[in-house]
Design a protein around this motif. Structure first.
Motif, PDB file in Angstrom:
ATOM      1  N   SER A  44      -6.634 -13.600 -15.571  1.00 50.44           N
ATOM      2  CA  SER A  44      -6.135 -14.129 -14.284  1.00 50.44           C
ATOM      3  C   SER A  44      -4.696 -13.723 -14.001  1.00 50.44           C
ATOM      4  O   SER A  44      -3.805 -14.570 -13.793  1.00 50.44           O
ATOM      5  CB  SER A  44      -6.259 -15.658 -14.249  1.00 50.44           C
ATOM      6  OG  SER A  44      -7.589 -16.055 -14.467  1.00 50.44           O
ATOM      7  N   PRO A  45      -4.400 -12.422 -13.995  1.00 50.06           N
ATOM      8  CA  PRO A  45      -3.023 -11.976 -13.722  1.00 50.06           C
ATOM      9  C   PRO A  45      -2.620 -12.216 -12.280  1.00 50.06           C
ATOM     10  O   PRO A  45      -3.462 -12.401 -11.392  1.00 50.06           O
ATOM     11  CB  PRO A  45      -3.090 -10.479 -14.025  1.00 50.06           C
ATOM     12  CG  PRO A  45      -4.510 -10.106 -13.734  1.00 50.06           C
ATOM     13  CD  PRO A  45      -5.333 -11.288 -14.165  1.00 50.06           C
ATOM     14  N   LYS A  46      -1.307 -12.205 -12.028  1.00 50.74           N
ATOM     15  CA  LYS A  46      -0.798 -12.325 -10.674  1.00 50.74           C
ATOM     16  C   LYS A  46      -1.176 -11.069  -9.882  1.00 50.74           C
ATOM     17  O   LYS A  46      -1.031  -9.953 -10.373  1.00 50.74           O
ATOM     18  CB  LYS A  46       0.721 -12.497 -10.672  1.00 50.74           C
ATOM     19  CG  LYS A  46       1.205 -13.766 -11.364  1.00 50.74           C
ATOM     20  CD  LYS A  46       0.768 -15.002 -10.604  1.00 50.74           C
ATOM     21  CE  LYS A  46       1.261 -16.268 -11.296  1.00 50.74           C
ATOM     22  NZ  LYS A  46       0.791 -17.490 -10.617  1.00 50.74           N
ATOM     23  N   THR A  47      -1.665 -11.262  -8.683  1.00 52.14           N
ATOM     24  CA  THR A  47      -2.048 -10.132  -7.841  1.00 52.14           C
ATOM     25  C   THR A  47      -1.470 -10.312  -6.437  1.00 52.14           C
ATOM     26  O   THR A  47      -0.991 -11.388  -6.084  1.00 52.14           O
ATOM     27  CB  THR A  47      -3.583 -10.014  -7.725  1.00 52.14           C
ATOM     28  OG1 THR A  47      -4.110 -11.198  -7.109  1.00 52.14           O
ATOM     29  CG2 THR A  47      -4.221  -9.822  -9.098  1.00 52.14           C
ATOM     30  N   ILE A  48      -1.538  -9.241  -5.656  1.00 46.09           N
ATOM     31  CA  ILE A  48      -1.079  -9.288  -4.273  1.00 46.09           C
ATOM     32  C   ILE A  48      -1.978  -8.384  -3.443  1.00 46.09           C
ATOM     33  O   ILE A  48      -2.505  -7.388  -3.947  1.00 46.09           O
ATOM     34  CB  ILE A  48       0.397  -8.853  -4.158  1.00 46.09           C
ATOM     35  CG1 ILE A  48       0.949  -9.202  -2.771  1.00 46.09           C
ATOM     36  CG2 ILE A  48       0.574  -7.371  -4.472  1.00 46.09           C
ATOM     37  CD1 ILE A  48       2.462  -9.123  -2.683  1.00 46.09           C
ATOM     38  N   ASP A  49      -2.149  -8.729  -2.191  1.00 49.82           N
ATOM     39  CA  ASP A  49      -2.985  -7.922  -1.310  1.00 49.82           C
ATOM     40  C   ASP A  49      -2.285  -6.607  -0.969  1.00 49.82           C
ATOM     41  O   ASP A  49      -1.076  -6.569  -0.766  1.00 49.82           O
ATOM     42  CB  ASP A  49      -3.296  -8.689  -0.018  1.00 49.82           C
ATOM     43  CG  ASP A  49      -4.359  -7.998   0.820  1.00 49.82           C
ATOM     44  OD1 ASP A  49      -3.980  -7.156   1.668  1.00 49.82           O
ATOM     45  OD2 ASP A  49      -5.546  -8.280   0.623  1.00 49.82           O
ATOM     46  N   ASN A  50      -3.058  -5.558  -0.899  1.00 45.64           N
ATOM     47  CA  ASN A  50      -2.515  -4.225  -0.638  1.00 45.64           C
ATOM     48  C   ASN A  50      -1.820  -4.138   0.716  1.00 45.64           C
ATOM     49  O   ASN A  50      -0.939  -3.302   0.926  1.00 45.64           O
ATOM     50  CB  ASN A  50      -3.646  -3.189  -0.711  1.00 45.64           C
ATOM     51  CG  ASN A  50      -3.178  -1.850  -1.241  1.00 45.64           C
ATOM     52  OD1 ASN A  50      -2.351  -1.790  -2.141  1.00 45.64           O
ATOM     53  ND2 ASN A  50      -3.701  -0.773  -0.688  1.00 45.64           N
ATOM     54  N   ASP A  51      -2.181  -5.022   1.648  1.00 45.44           N
ATOM     55  CA  ASP A  51      -1.614  -4.986   2.988  1.00 45.44           C
ATOM     56  C   ASP A  51      -0.374  -5.862   3.126  1.00 45.44           C
ATOM     57  O   ASP A  51       0.252  -5.896   4.188  1.00 45.44           O
ATOM     58  CB  ASP A  51      -2.677  -5.428   4.009  1.00 45.44           C
ATOM     59  CG  ASP A  51      -2.286  -5.062   5.436  1.00 45.44           C
ATOM     60  OD1 ASP A  51      -1.853  -3.916   5.659  1.00 45.44           O
ATOM     61  OD2 ASP A  51      -2.408  -5.928   6.331  1.00 45.44           O
ATOM     62  N   ALA A  52      -0.023  -6.569   2.042  1.00 44.16           N
ATOM     63  CA  ALA A  52       1.143  -7.459   2.085  1.00 44.16           C
ATOM     64  C   ALA A  52       2.430  -6.642   2.171  1.00 44.16           C
ATOM     65  O   ALA A  52       2.469  -5.453   1.854  1.00 44.16           O
ATOM     66  CB  ALA A  52       1.173  -8.352   0.848  1.00 44.16           C
ATOM     67  N   MET A  53       3.516  -7.288   2.615  1.00 49.82           N
ATOM     68  CA  MET A  53       4.804  -6.617   2.688  1.00 49.82           C
ATOM     69  C   MET A  53       5.374  -6.438   1.287  1.00 49.82           C
ATOM     70  O   MET A  53       5.198  -7.294   0.405  1.00 49.82           O
ATOM     71  CB  MET A  53       5.785  -7.431   3.531  1.00 49.82           C
ATOM     72  CG  MET A  53       5.289  -7.749   4.947  1.00 49.82           C
ATOM     73  SD  MET A  53       4.807  -6.294   5.890  1.00 49.82           S
ATOM     74  CE  MET A  53       6.389  -5.458   6.073  1.00 49.82           C
ATOM     75  N   SER A  71       0.818  -1.215   0.000  1.00 52.95           N
ATOM     76  CA  SER A  71       0.000   0.000   0.000  1.00 52.95           C
ATOM     77  C   SER A  71       0.850   1.263   0.000  1.00 52.95           C
ATOM     78  O   SER A  71       0.441   2.294  -0.557  1.00 52.95           O
ATOM     79  CB  SER A  71      -0.935   0.012   1.209  1.00 52.95           C
ATOM     80  OG  SER A  71      -0.208  -0.088   2.414  1.00 52.95           O
ATOM     81  N   ASP A  72       2.034   1.210   0.618  1.00 54.25           N
ATOM     82  CA  ASP A  72       2.921   2.378   0.622  1.00 54.25           C
ATOM     83  C   ASP A  72       3.402   2.710  -0.782  1.00 54.25           C
ATOM     84  O   ASP A  72       3.709   3.869  -1.080  1.00 54.25           O
ATOM     85  CB  ASP A  72       4.130   2.109   1.522  1.00 54.25           C
ATOM     86  CG  ASP A  72       3.747   1.914   2.977  1.00 54.25           C
ATOM     87  OD1 ASP A  72       2.886   2.664   3.457  1.00 54.25           O
ATOM     88  OD2 ASP A  72       4.294   0.999   3.615  1.00 54.25           O
ATOM     89  N   ILE A  73       3.465   1.684  -1.623  1.00 52.47           N
ATOM     90  CA  ILE A  73       3.923   1.878  -2.995  1.00 52.47           C
ATOM     91  C   ILE A  73       2.759   2.246  -3.914  1.00 52.47           C
ATOM     92  O   ILE A  73       2.850   3.187  -4.709  1.00 52.47           O
ATOM     93  CB  ILE A  73       4.633   0.608  -3.505  1.00 52.47           C
ATOM     94  CG1 ILE A  73       5.925   0.397  -2.711  1.00 52.47           C
ATOM     95  CG2 ILE A  73       4.924   0.706  -4.991  1.00 52.47           C
ATOM     96  CD1 ILE A  73       6.630  -0.890  -3.020  1.00 52.47           C
ATOM     97  N   THR A  74       1.644   1.516  -3.811  1.00 57.58           N
ATOM     98  CA  THR A  74       0.524   1.761  -4.717  1.00 57.58           C
ATOM     99  C   THR A  74      -0.056   3.163  -4.549  1.00 57.58           C
ATOM    100  O   THR A  74      -0.472   3.790  -5.526  1.00 57.58           O
ATOM    101  CB  THR A  74      -0.601   0.721  -4.515  1.00 57.58           C
ATOM    102  OG1 THR A  74      -1.005   0.726  -3.130  1.00 57.58           O
ATOM    103  CG2 THR A  74      -0.106  -0.669  -4.882  1.00 57.58           C
ATOM    104  N   LYS A  75      -0.057   3.682  -3.329  1.00 59.67           N
ATOM    105  CA  LYS A  75      -0.640   5.011  -3.124  1.00 59.67           C
ATOM    106  C   LYS A  75       0.237   6.105  -3.727  1.00 59.67           C
ATOM    107  O   LYS A  75      -0.240   7.222  -3.995  1.00 59.67           O
ATOM    108  CB  LYS A  75      -0.883   5.270  -1.644  1.00 59.67           C
ATOM    109  CG  LYS A  75       0.370   5.402  -0.794  1.00 59.67           C
ATOM    110  CD  LYS A  75      -0.004   5.578   0.675  1.00 59.67           C
ATOM    111  CE  LYS A  75       1.233   5.705   1.565  1.00 59.67           C
ATOM    112  NZ  LYS A  75       0.852   5.769   3.002  1.00 59.67           N
ATOM    113  N   ALA A  76       1.517   5.801  -3.937  1.00 60.02           N
ATOM    114  CA  ALA A  76       2.426   6.776  -4.547  1.00 60.02           C
ATOM    115  C   ALA A  76       2.412   6.689  -6.069  1.00 60.02           C
ATOM    116  O   ALA A  76       2.865   7.617  -6.749  1.00 60.02           O
ATOM    117  CB  ALA A  76       3.839   6.565  -4.019  1.00 60.02           C
TER     118      ALA A  76
END
Length: 321
Positions: A273-282, A202-207
């Motif tokens: 079906s792309p690879k995804t990750i949760d926003n709260d993950a490290m 989330s620190d990266i996506t919000k930027a």
């Protein structure tokens, strides 16, 4: 023997000498060590570590290690202690005194003063029968047969042994406290190490900007979206849920296959079906996904909805790699 070979020979002998001494420390551990660890663990105060000369330098390192692993510690120079710094020691503090011989003049003056304060005293010494060894509540044996110095004078192997004993103390206390990587991150917020421990997706996506198109978006608008958001990718969404991904590579492959693409839409060229990750993950976990799958971008989700993009360059810039 050439000068180069002589240098390498001396270096190897030094390393082997110290390695053997460190390995021998394991056989010197006894109940006094475990009792000392319990004493510190149960203490309501801090750990005050003191020494003089090279032992003082080792003391500062052990202080740093304890502080960074959840055990509050302070360095007190033995010479300064007898000239006013004894005020550093509070009622519930545990004092660790480091001395190879245990018989230096400063130690002989300092130890009775510490005992007068009724603080528990732990000795790290190479001489259990020394003045320090006899006065301490707990003695941690750091005996070495000889220094790596060819004259057996300069503190080398002995200070290495002291350092290892200090590390063993710190790691035992860390284990007893259940000190986790999250706790470690609290004390190491700076630099690449800190970021690996606390930086989240989330620190990266919000930027970053948030490239997004629908299934029916025409190709021209897809190209514009990817170009303007400058991440080399766009998510394809339906009701704000990820249904596909289009990368720069997908656009190149499309151009190689057809000259007439004006009628195409995002749905026609996207990868499902792309690879995804949760926003709260490290963020470091995002790096693992990218490396494992050989990709440069990763779409992030929050509560099942599209939240943004993590790019390999983001992680490089943050020092995660």
């Amino acid at each position: 023997m050439t000068l180069q070979n002589k240098i390498l020979s001396v270096a190897k002998d030094t390393i082997l000498n110290e390695a053997k001494a460190v390995a021998h420390l394991e056989s010197l551990l006894d109940d006094s060590f475990s009792n000392a660890v319990e004493c510190i663990y149960n203490s309501k105060g801090r750990v005050i570590i003191t020494g003089i000369g090279k032992s003082a330098i080792i003391a500062t390192k052990i202080v740093a290690t304890l502080n960074s692993t959840g055990t509050p510690a302070i360095f007190m120079h033995a010479a300064d202690a007898i000239h006013g710094d004894l005020g550093t020691i509070l009622e519930d503090d545990v004092v660790i005194c480091i001395s190879k011989s245990g018989n230096t003049p400063e130690i002989k003056v300092l130890v009775p003063l510490i005992k007068n304060f009724n603080n528990k005293l732990i000795a790290i010494t190479g001489n259990k029968d020394s003045f320090l060894g006899q006065q301490a509540d707990y003695v941690l044996n750091a005996f070495v047969e000889k220094e790596a110095c060819p004259n057996n004078l300069a503190p080398t192997t002995s200070t290495t042994a002291q350092l290892v004993i200090g590390d063993a103390l710190a790691v035992c206390l860390l284990d007893l406290r259940g000190f986790s990587s999250k706790d470690f991150a609290k004390y190491h917020p700076g630099g690449a190490l800190g970021k690996k421990l606390y930086l989240r997706v989330s620190d990266i996506t919000k930027a970053n900007q948030k490239p997004e198109v629908s299934l029916t978006t025409d190709i021209k608008k897809v190209i514009v979206e990817i170009s303007e958001k400058m991440l080399g990718v766009t998510a394809v969404t339906k009701d704000n849920k990820i249904v596909g991904i289009i990368t720069d590579g997908d656009l190149r492959r499309m151009l190689a296959k057809t000259d007439n693409f004006e009628a195409l839409t995002a749905q026609d060229i996207m990868s499902e079906s792309p690879k995804t990750i949760d926003n709260d993950a490290m963020a470091v976990d995002a790096m693992d996904v990218l490396e494992t799958n050989g990709i440069s971008q990763l779409l992030a989700e929050e509560n099942g909805t599209y939240s943004g993009v993590v790019h390999l360059h983001n992680l490089i810039r943050e020092g995660i790699i």
